[in-house]
Structure formats: structure tokens, C-alpha cells
Design a protein around this motif. Structure first.
Motif, PDB file in Angstrom:
ATOM      1  N   THR A   9      -7.930   3.686  12.944  1.00 58.45           N
ATOM      2  CA  THR A   9      -7.058   4.891  13.207  1.00 58.45           C
ATOM      3  C   THR A   9      -5.906   4.943  12.409  1.00 58.45           C
ATOM      4  O   THR A   9      -4.914   5.747  12.717  1.00 58.45           O
ATOM      5  N   PRO A  45      -3.429   5.697   9.182  1.00 63.79           N
ATOM      6  CA  PRO A  45      -3.487   6.791   8.282  1.00 63.79           C
ATOM      7  C   PRO A  45      -3.717   6.443   6.784  1.00 63.79           C
ATOM      8  O   PRO A  45      -3.551   5.285   6.308  1.00 63.79           O
ATOM      9  N   PRO A  79       2.618   2.306  16.491  1.00 64.07           N
ATOM     10  CA  PRO A  79       3.854   2.832  15.694  1.00 64.07           C
ATOM     11  C   PRO A  79       4.899   1.736  15.729  1.00 64.07           C
ATOM     12  O   PRO A  79       5.281   0.875  16.671  1.00 64.07           O
ATOM     13  N   ASP A 119      -3.503   6.773   2.658  1.00 65.24           N
ATOM     14  CA  ASP A 119      -2.517   6.978   1.707  1.00 65.24           C
ATOM     15  C   ASP A 119      -2.999   6.609   0.310  1.00 65.24           C
ATOM     16  O   ASP A 119      -3.504   5.267   0.139  1.00 65.24           O
ATOM     17  N   THR A 126       5.157   2.873  10.278  1.00 58.88           N
ATOM     18  CA  THR A 126       4.009   4.007  10.405  1.00 58.88           C
ATOM     19  C   THR A 126       4.187   4.432  11.802  1.00 58.88           C
ATOM     20  O   THR A 126       4.568   3.957  12.626  1.00 58.88           O
ATOM     21  N   ASP A 127       4.041   6.104  11.766  1.00 58.95           N
ATOM     22  CA  ASP A 127       3.886   6.658  13.271  1.00 58.95           C
ATOM     23  C   ASP A 127       2.490   7.146  13.458  1.00 58.95           C
ATOM     24  O   ASP A 127       2.225   7.736  14.324  1.00 58.95           O
ATOM     25  N   LEU A 128       1.536   6.387  12.518  1.00 54.26           N
ATOM     26  CA  LEU A 128       0.072   6.680  12.698  1.00 54.26           C
ATOM     27  C   LEU A 128      -0.443   7.891  12.198  1.00 54.26           C
ATOM     28  O   LEU A 128      -1.372   8.635  12.232  1.00 54.26           O
ATOM     29  N   THR A 129       0.640   8.669  11.592  1.00 54.65           N
ATOM     30  CA  THR A 129       0.305   9.904  10.709  1.00 54.65           C
ATOM     31  C   THR A 129       0.672   9.690   9.274  1.00 54.65           C
ATOM     32  O   THR A 129       0.107  10.399   8.363  1.00 54.65           O
ATOM     33  N   GLY A 130       1.300   8.793   8.909  1.00 49.72           N
ATOM     34  CA  GLY A 130       1.481   8.274   7.427  1.00 49.72           C
ATOM     35  C   GLY A 130       2.473   7.040   7.470  1.00 49.72           C
ATOM     36  O   GLY A 130       2.635   6.661   8.556  1.00 49.72           O
ATOM     37  N   TRP A 131       2.450   6.558   6.180  1.00 46.17           N
ATOM     38  CA  TRP A 131       3.125   5.210   5.967  1.00 46.17           C
ATOM     39  C   TRP A 131       4.348   5.610   5.402  1.00 46.17           C
ATOM     40  O   TRP A 131       4.507   6.324   4.466  1.00 46.17           O
TER      41      TRP A 131
END
Length: 304
Positions: free
Chosen positions: A288, A290, A100, A292, A115-120
Motif C-alpha cells: 500500500t 505510495p 502515516p 515515487d 508519508t501520509d500514504l499518498t506520497g513521500w
């Protein structure tokens, strides 16, 4: 290392064309395929199984690229998996790896991505007419404006920047004629950014104020995209790093003010390192990042 060293980079100096369909896939392939085949031959590879494409403008100008490039790479090279990534994403991975944070990619233009590694999330990157605030083109334009203010005798001018502009471009009344007709205006503007940094380093207050304002813009964009939880990392990548302390010192101060929880780190590598990292992680099933639709997608293709 977040980014792994590219083994044998090949370079084309011809910008890929854009038109009514956005980025021209055919023009990109004209340059890409000979280099890909040469690299494959140098390693004795019969075909390339995975390709990572980091493209500037993919989010806003990439519809044709997304539609045509995966199939073309399968037909021409035997590729089975294609990653289509905005160049800001490969810059992020090269700088920080899959963790992140936020990266400000600043050269001629500027975009921030996080990113928080769930989305950009992205901020700016809207081009020199609508944005790219704090970029090389933005700094160069502000420096030339200060030079012209000094030429006119208006407030806010800089004699030092006027002298540098005259050395670089000649008599200033001819500057609009040199600049406005050119298709590469952003690059011409950005070419003056190092002169602004040199004047700032020599104590010119107008030049220093321009770089302080650029640093504020960069920090604002980073704060807009940075992960909010934990202690994210934030890095600067791109050609503006070479401007040195006149930019980097105020930038560190502005980032500390805007992102007090973030850890400022140097970029570990550039966009090419990031593309290599994405390819390596994909092949080893450790990817890993995410997905998009506009910024980062993995396309599995079938060969006819």
C-alpha cells in the motif's frame, strides 16, 4: 510487526563506488550477485522472482542504478519484479510499517522521511558538507570543534572533549592532517560522537549543548516531513539510538514540542526488515506504499 526478520543476512563491508554517473551499478552487482546466488542456493531456489533494493543516495545519485539494475537482475537471477527504494524508505517501513508518520534515520548521516500514504516527503540527507544536521558526523564535528576551542583557549571549548580527542587522535595540531585527506571523513567524524555522548552523560555542559542542538535539528526535520492529519507515529532509527539518554532525552522533549500530536514510538526494525516487509507485501499483493519516481518505484521486467 512492521518489519519481518531477515532469515539469513549476508554482508559486504566494501562501500559501493560513486562517480560521474552516481552510484555504480556494476560495482553494486559485483557484491550483490554472489550473495543473492548463495542465498538462493541455500533455499534450493532456481531463480529469484522479486528483489527489493534499498540504496543510499538513490534520489540524488541513482540515475544509472534505475536505468541498469532491473535489467541486470533479470538477466542474472531471473527476477521479474524489482523494487528500487531509497534506504530511508526501507528504514521507514522497518521502523513503522505502512502507516502515516515520520522516521528520522540517523547514523553517520541523517535524513528524515514521512508519508501520509499518498506520497513521500524527505528532509535533509544532503551529506556532511551541506546538511545531515544532527547526524553522527555533525555531532562528532561539533565535539572536535569544542576540543580545538579548548586547545586554543577560545570561548565554547570543553576540556573534557579536548581530553577525549587527544586520546582518540593524538596531539590536536595533527588532527587536520589526519582528517582532511581521507575519503571517509564523515565516518571518522561520526566515530567521535559516542565520546560526545559520554562527556554529556558525565555532566559536561558543552557536550550536552551539542546533543541538545542535534536533537533540535532532528525534530525540525521530522516536523518537516510528518503527516499532518490524525495522530501520526514518529520514530528514530539508525546508529545514533545507541548514544542513549544524553541524546534520546532531549530528542523526546524536542519532538514533543515540534510534533505535539505525534506518538513517539521505538523503531520496530531496521532497513533490512523494511526491505523484507516490502517484498512480502508485494508478493502477497498487500503493498500500500505510495510510488515515487525518485524514492520508491516498482519495476516489472521481462526476461529475454
Amino acid at each position: 510487526m512492521p518489519g519481518r526478520e531477515p532469515s539469513a543476512p549476508l554482508v559486504s563491508r566494501e562501500p559501493v563506488r560513486t562517480g560521474a554517473r552516481g552510484i555504480d551499478p556494476g560495482h553494486l552487482l559485483e557484491q550483490l550477485l554472489p550473495m543473492a546466488r548463495a542465498l538462493a542456493d541455500s533455499y534450493g531456489l532456481e531463480r529469484v522472482t522479486t528483489a527489493v533494493v534499498g540504496a543510499a543516495g538513490l534520489a540524488s545519485l541513482g540515475d544509472a542504478l534505475r536505468a541498469e539494475l532491473p535489467g541486470a537482475l533479470t538477466r542474472e537471477l531471473g527476477v521479474r519484479t524489482v523494487v528500487l527504494a531509497a534506504d530511508a524508505v526501507t528504514a521507514y517501513v522497518g521502523a513503522l510499517g505502512p502507516r502515516p508518520g515520520a522516521v528520522v534515520a540517523a547514523g553517520t548521516g541523517l535524513i528524515a522521511i514521512g508519508t501520509d500514504l499518498t506520497g513521500w516527503r524527505r528532509a535533509d540527507g544532503w551529506g556532511h558538507l551541506l546538511g545531515d544536521c544532527g547526524s553522527g558526523a555533525w555531532i562528532g564535528r561539533a565535539g572536535l570543534e569544542a576540543a580545538l576551542r579548548a586547545f586554543d583557549g577560545r570561548d565554547g571549548g570543553s576540556a573534557a572533549l579536548r581530553a577525549r580527542a587527544e586520546e582518540r587522535f593524538g596531539a590536536l595540531p595533527g588532527l587536520p592532517g589526519q582528517l582532511y585527506p581521507r575519503a571517509d571523513r564523515p565516518a571518522v567524524l561520526a566515530s567521535f560522537a559516542p565520546h560526545v555522548a559520554e562527556c554529556a552523560g558525565a555532566g559536561d555542559p558543552v557536550a550536552a549543548a551539542i546533543l541538545r542542538a542535534a536533537a533540535q535539528h532532528m525534530a525540525e526535520s521530522a516536523a518537516a516531513v510528518c503527516a499532518t492529519a490524525g495522530e501520526p507515529r514518529v520514530a528514530l532509527t539508525g546508529g545514533l539510538v545507541e548514544l542513549g539518554d544524553p541524546l534520546l532525552v532531549p530528542l523526546a522533549e524536542e519532538l514533543a514540542r515540534s510534533l505535539p500530536r505525534a506518538r513517539q514510538v521505538p523503531a520496530a526494525g531496521g532497513p533490512l526488515h523494511g526491505a523484507v516487509r516490502v517484498a512480502s507485501d508485494l508478493v502477497s499483493q498487500r503493498l500500500t506504499l505510495p510510488g515515487d519516481e525518485m524514492l520508491f518505484s516498482v519495476v516489472r521486467t521481462k526476461r529475454d
